[in-house]
Design a protein around this motif. Structure first.
Motif, PDB file in Angstrom:
ATOM      1  N   GLY A 118      19.653  48.490  -8.561  1.00 18.28           N
ATOM      2  CA  GLY A 118      19.499  48.547  -7.113  1.00 18.28           C
ATOM      3  C   GLY A 118      20.784  48.443  -6.340  1.00 18.28           C
ATOM      4  N   GLN A 119      21.934  48.333  -7.012  1.00 16.33           N
ATOM      5  CA  GLN A 119      23.200  48.262  -6.292  1.00 16.33           C
ATOM      6  C   GLN A 119      24.334  48.720  -7.192  1.00 16.33           C
ATOM      7  OE1 GLN A 119      23.548  44.136  -5.269  1.00 16.33           O
ATOM      8  NE2 GLN A 119      24.314  43.539  -7.256  1.00 16.33           N
ATOM      9  N   ALA A 120      25.519  48.855  -6.616  1.00 18.01           N
ATOM     10  CA  ALA A 120      26.667  49.316  -7.389  1.00 18.01           C
ATOM     11  C   ALA A 120      26.954  48.358  -8.543  1.00 18.01           C
ATOM     12  CB  ALA A 120      27.889  49.415  -6.486  1.00 18.01           C
ATOM     13  N   GLN A 121      27.172  48.933  -9.715  1.00 11.73           N
ATOM     14  CA  GLN A 121      27.384  48.105 -10.905  1.00 11.73           C
ATOM     15  C   GLN A 121      28.757  47.442 -10.878  1.00 11.73           C
ATOM     16  OE1 GLN A 121      26.331  50.200 -14.382  1.00 11.73           O
ATOM     17  NE2 GLN A 121      26.561  48.480 -15.765  1.00 11.73           N
ATOM     18  N   ALA A 122      28.803  46.181 -11.244  1.00 11.11           N
ATOM     19  CA  ALA A 122      30.056  45.423 -11.220  1.00 11.11           C
ATOM     20  C   ALA A 122      30.985  45.903 -12.327  1.00 11.11           C
ATOM     21  CB  ALA A 122      29.772  43.936 -11.384  1.00 11.11           C
ATOM     22  N   ARG A 123      32.279  45.674 -12.117  1.00 12.57           N
ATOM     23  CA  ARG A 123      33.266  46.059 -13.107  1.00 12.57           C
ATOM     24  C   ARG A 123      33.234  45.118 -14.299  1.00 12.57           C
ATOM     25  NH1 ARG A 123      37.199  49.556 -11.866  1.00 12.57           N
ATOM     26  NH2 ARG A 123      38.613  48.557 -13.328  1.00 12.57           N
ATOM     27  N   VAL A 124      33.471  45.682 -15.478  1.00 18.16           N
ATOM     28  CA  VAL A 124      33.588  44.885 -16.696  1.00 18.16           C
ATOM     29  C   VAL A 124      35.023  44.391 -16.783  1.00 18.16           C
ATOM     30  CG1 VAL A 124      33.412  44.900 -19.202  1.00 18.16           C
ATOM     31  CG2 VAL A 124      31.835  46.268 -17.832  1.00 18.16           C
ATOM     32  N   ASN A 125      35.182  43.138 -17.158  1.00 19.38           N
ATOM     33  CA  ASN A 125      36.531  42.580 -17.267  1.00 19.38           C
ATOM     34  C   ASN A 125      36.580  41.635 -18.461  1.00 19.38           C
ATOM     35  OD1 ASN A 125      39.165  41.912 -16.775  1.00 19.38           O
ATOM     36  ND2 ASN A 125      38.717  40.480 -15.137  1.00 19.38           N
ATOM     37  N   ILE A 126      36.728  42.219 -19.644  1.00 20.16           N
ATOM     38  CA  ILE A 126      36.763  41.438 -20.879  1.00 20.16           C
ATOM     39  C   ILE A 126      38.179  40.943 -21.113  1.00 20.16           C
ATOM     40  CG2 ILE A 126      36.361  41.487 -23.369  1.00 20.16           C
ATOM     41  CD1 ILE A 126      34.441  43.795 -22.895  1.00 20.16           C
ATOM     42  N   SER A 127      38.310  39.696 -21.515  1.00 23.95           N
ATOM     43  CA  SER A 127      39.621  39.141 -21.818  1.00 23.95           C
ATOM     44  C   SER A 127      40.228  39.872 -23.011  1.00 23.95           C
ATOM     45  CB  SER A 127      39.493  37.647 -22.133  1.00 23.95           C
ATOM     46  OG  SER A 127      40.705  37.148 -22.666  1.00 23.95           O
ATOM     47  N   ALA A 128      41.486  40.306 -22.861  1.00 28.19           N
ATOM     48  CA  ALA A 128      42.163  41.029 -23.941  1.00 28.19           C
ATOM     49  C   ALA A 128      42.274  40.166 -25.197  1.00 28.19           C
ATOM     50  CB  ALA A 128      43.550  41.470 -23.482  1.00 28.19           C
ATOM     51  N   ALA A 129      42.467  38.862 -25.011  1.00 31.69           N
ATOM     52  CA  ALA A 129      42.614  37.955 -26.156  1.00 31.69           C
ATOM     53  C   ALA A 129      41.309  37.854 -26.946  1.00 31.69           C
ATOM     54  CB  ALA A 129      43.039  36.576 -25.669  1.00 31.69           C
ATOM     55  N   LEU A 130      40.171  38.034 -26.260  1.00 32.80           N
ATOM     56  CA  LEU A 130      38.870  37.895 -26.908  1.00 32.80           C
ATOM     57  C   LEU A 130      38.592  39.027 -27.888  1.00 32.80           C
ATOM     58  CD1 LEU A 130      36.326  36.054 -26.849  1.00 32.80           C
ATOM     59  CD2 LEU A 130      35.374  37.601 -25.141  1.00 32.80           C
ATOM     60  N   GLU A 141      41.207  41.128 -29.249  1.00 27.33           N
ATOM     61  CA  GLU A 141      42.476  41.643 -29.779  1.00 27.33           C
ATOM     62  C   GLU A 141      42.364  42.100 -31.221  1.00 27.33           C
ATOM     63  OE1 GLU A 141      44.227  37.158 -30.792  1.00 27.33           O
ATOM     64  OE2 GLU A 141      45.330  38.539 -29.489  1.00 27.33           O
ATOM     65  N   ASP A 142      41.342  41.616 -31.952  1.00 28.75           N
ATOM     66  CA  ASP A 142      41.147  42.053 -33.331  1.00 28.75           C
ATOM     67  C   ASP A 142      40.451  43.416 -33.399  1.00 28.75           C
ATOM     68  OD1 ASP A 142      38.936  40.802 -32.192  1.00 28.75           O
ATOM     69  OD2 ASP A 142      38.032  40.375 -34.147  1.00 28.75           O
ATOM     70  N   ILE A 143      39.971  43.918 -32.252  1.00 27.86           N
ATOM     71  CA  ILE A 143      39.311  45.213 -32.186  1.00 27.86           C
ATOM     72  C   ILE A 143      40.239  46.259 -31.579  1.00 27.86           C
ATOM     73  CG2 ILE A 143      37.318  46.488 -31.289  1.00 27.86           C
ATOM     74  CD1 ILE A 143      35.866  43.796 -31.076  1.00 27.86           C
ATOM     75  N   ILE A 144      40.843  45.922 -30.436  1.00 29.20           N
ATOM     76  CA  ILE A 144      41.738  46.845 -29.744  1.00 29.20           C
ATOM     77  C   ILE A 144      42.692  46.067 -28.850  1.00 29.20           C
ATOM     78  CG2 ILE A 144      40.165  47.166 -27.793  1.00 29.20           C
ATOM     79  CD1 ILE A 144      41.162  50.083 -27.667  1.00 29.20           C
ATOM     80  N   ASN A 145      43.869  46.607 -28.655  1.00 28.92           N
ATOM     81  CA  ASN A 145      44.859  46.003 -27.764  1.00 28.92           C
ATOM     82  C   ASN A 145      44.679  46.613 -26.371  1.00 28.92           C
ATOM     83  OD1 ASN A 145      47.148  45.142 -26.359  1.00 28.92           O
ATOM     84  ND2 ASN A 145      48.408  45.118 -28.205  1.00 28.92           N
ATOM     85  N   LEU A 146      43.926  45.932 -25.512  1.00 28.33           N
ATOM     86  CA  LEU A 146      43.647  46.460 -24.179  1.00 28.33           C
ATOM     87  C   LEU A 146      44.909  46.552 -23.329  1.00 28.33           C
ATOM     88  CD1 LEU A 146      40.278  44.664 -23.283  1.00 28.33           C
ATOM     89  CD2 LEU A 146      40.625  47.078 -23.845  1.00 28.33           C
ATOM     90  N   GLU A 147      45.826  45.617 -23.522  1.00 23.90           N
ATOM     91  CA  GLU A 147      47.074  45.646 -22.748  1.00 23.90           C
ATOM     92  C   GLU A 147      47.887  46.891 -23.098  1.00 23.90           C
ATOM     93  OE1 GLU A 147      49.092  41.987 -23.447  1.00 23.90           O
ATOM     94  OE2 GLU A 147      47.674  40.785 -22.265  1.00 23.90           O
ATOM     95  N   GLU A 148      47.920  47.245 -24.365  1.00 24.80           N
ATOM     96  CA  GLU A 148      48.655  48.440 -24.789  1.00 24.80           C
ATOM     97  C   GLU A 148      47.995  49.697 -24.227  1.00 24.80           C
ATOM     98  OE1 GLU A 148      49.564  50.810 -28.960  1.00 24.80           O
ATOM     99  OE2 GLU A 148      49.575  48.603 -28.983  1.00 24.80           O
ATOM    100  N   THR A 149      46.671  49.721 -24.219  1.00 25.56           N
ATOM    101  CA  THR A 149      45.951  50.858 -23.638  1.00 25.56           C
ATOM    102  C   THR A 149      46.276  51.005 -22.164  1.00 25.56           C
ATOM    103  OG1 THR A 149      44.117  50.598 -25.213  1.00 25.56           O
ATOM    104  CG2 THR A 149      43.665  51.833 -23.193  1.00 25.56           C
ATOM    105  N   SER A 150      46.292  49.884 -21.454  1.00 23.73           N
ATOM    106  CA  SER A 150      46.625  49.899 -20.029  1.00 23.73           C
ATOM    107  C   SER A 150      48.043  50.405 -19.804  1.00 23.73           C
ATOM    108  CB  SER A 150      46.471  48.494 -19.437  1.00 23.73           C
ATOM    109  OG  SER A 150      46.828  48.469 -18.074  1.00 23.73           O
TER     110      SER A 150
END
Length: 258
Positions: free
Chosen positions: A62-74, A76-85
């Protein structure tokens, strides 16, 4: 008897709470092994992400979906979000530099420095092969005396630079007439700006696809919710970078058209 049962029920919750406060873990039922610490940690890790997913889905109704904001440290064993950014931001910065160097109403000698000349000995920036100078507002000269054998290659590189230039060769001198600033010339530069932006968006999509592919390699290690959230966050990062490119294009278009 009923009175005794009521008293017992009133005493049970405090007793349970006292056990948890004291740090005691409940014993495993007979015949069943106790959970390993690592397994508990993994379930806790997934539980946090699952709760985030549930929250996003709930907010999305019923409204605009909120942004996802997963901690990079959480994750880091899957993907380096900081490097992607950083990779995505590097594409944006490259577009900024391209706009600054190549798409200007007034052409200056510095605009030719980045032009790459392909020779039999390799690729070299034009300013390493020739001396670039501006003789007048309508004429730029490239002196190829030090590397005369590369004159033809330098002329070709200038003509194919996308700067709408038609160089003329006079011995080891390359004369580059600067086009008059007409409406047609301005619109041609805007067209080049759009082409550069589209190429940058293609590069951005490659960064996104590479990251998503890396995430999917961990699908056997983490929950589907975790994969979903990470893909969503990476898409949001790509959308943000693309929006920044659109703003750059809009500002450059306004500048070029005057």
């Amino acid at each position: 008897m009923a009175l005794a049962l009521r008293c017992l029920r009133q005493l049970q919750p405090p007793l349970c709470r006292s056990r948890l406060v004291a740090g005691a873990l409940p014993r495993a039922p007979a015949g069943r092994p106790a959970p390993l610490p690592g397994a508990c940690s993994q379930r806790g890790h997934q539980a946090v992400l699952t709760r985030q997913l549930a929250t996003k889905k709930a907010k999305g109704k019923g409204q605009a979906q909120a942004r996802v904001n997963i901690s990079a440290a959480l994750v880091e064993d899957i993907i380096n979000l900081e490097e992607t950014s950083e990779d995505m931001q590097a594409v944006v910065e490259a577009l900024k530099e391209d706009f600054s160097r190549n798409l200007n109403i007034r052409t200056s000698p510095g605009a030719f420095d980045h032009i790459v000349v392909v020779t039999k000995d390799g690729k070299f920036p034009l300013n390493q092969l020739g001396q670039i100078s501006q003789k007048s507002p309508q004429l730029i000269i490239v002196n190829m005396t030090n590397f005369p054998e590369s004159t033809a290659a330098a002329t070709k590189a200038i003509r194919e630079s996308g700067m709408n230039l038609n160089p003329e060769v006079d011995g080891t001198m390359i004369r580059i007439p600067i086009p008059k600033i007409t409406r047609e010339h301005r619109e041609g530069l805007v067209k080049l700006a759009k082409q550069s932006t589209n190429k940058s968006k293609d590069a951005l999509r490659k960064v996104r696809s590479k990251s998503v592919t890396q995430i999917k390699k961990s699908k056997n290690k983490v929950s589907e919710d975790t994969i979903f959230l990470l893909e969503k966050q990476i898409q949001q990062m790509a959308d943000s970078a693309a929006a920044e490119m659109d703003k750059l294009l809009a500002a450059k278009t306004k500048e070029l058209l005057g």
